[in-house]
Design a protein around this motif. Sequence first.
Motif: not given
Length: 354
Positions: A87-95, A186-192
């Motif tokens: 999920a963190q990688l997905a957030l970095d990819d979105a940035k 949101n995906q990162l928050a759910q994963a955390e």
Amino acid sequence: MTPDQKFARYVRLSLIGFALVFIYYLMADIFLPVTPQARVYHPVVQISPQISGRVTNVLVSNNQPVKSGDVLFYIDPGPYNLADEQAQLALDDAKLQNKRLDTNVKALEAQISAAKAKQHEQKLLKSRGEKLYKQNSISEQKLESIRANYQASKSNVAAYEAQLAEAILARGELGEQNLAMRHAANQLAQAELNLSYTQVRALSDGIVANLQLLDGAYAVAGKPLLAIVAKKADLVADFREKSLLHMKRGSLAKVVFDSRPGEVYDATLETFEAGVSNGQLSANGLLSTTETSNRWVRDAQRQRIHLTLVNNQSLIENMPSGARATVQLLPESAIGQWFGAAQIRFISWLHYIY
């Protein structure tokens, strides 16, 4: 006095005694109601994991007191650590994708500026060509070519503007309100959150009960694995409906616990239960079922009341859930209270025997 006369006398005394006891029972059931159907109940919190996984470490033992927030057991965090990293990688990819879109927007804006300059140039050539055509200095074919180049430059500007509008739409809002960023966050928050669920904690103070969980067991989300018996306690008693005829909230009562024979405790009637399971109808799509009984006198319906011990509420908080008791309700009259106190005192002595 002859033996027959003595026997007749004993029979009369027995009948009189039986009649007096029967009358006392009828009167006491209405004015001095007593019931052995009373218990101490503790709320029981079932502990269910919110995620599935292998149990790696059980930290509590059976009948151990716990506080709200204490960790009870761990679930293998490995898969949830990987999900959190993904999920963190997905957030970095979105940035990174947003940066690419920003660059694309700037490139299109530069292309639009160049296309507009080209359009302006073609507009000037068109105006000059039309003047030269009127002076018969250029051919009509040359003028049409100039006009075509001008229209092409206008179309080119419109195409770049459409591409820019599409790029801006794909980019979305700037900052944290960007749609792609919000999805990834949101995906990162759910994963955390799922990762935090690998630590299964107590939700209230109490005592661990009926613990059968061992390391290595597989926990299924939503399936209870252990129970916590809360310290809060409730004393309830079930009476026949007619026995509560003269009782109301605040009425005095006497209580005897099976675990403390010979001890009588003062209590007050706190509340009346709103109903019992027999009075509940379910909308199941079936026709109603009538009550049937072959007995001439049916069993009396019992209603539940809740009581509070006077200055001794902590006593039942330390009793196990399900502890039995006998409850004597007292009328408002002084003589009735005296009879009720004597009656429950007699019952308290009997608890030494049974």
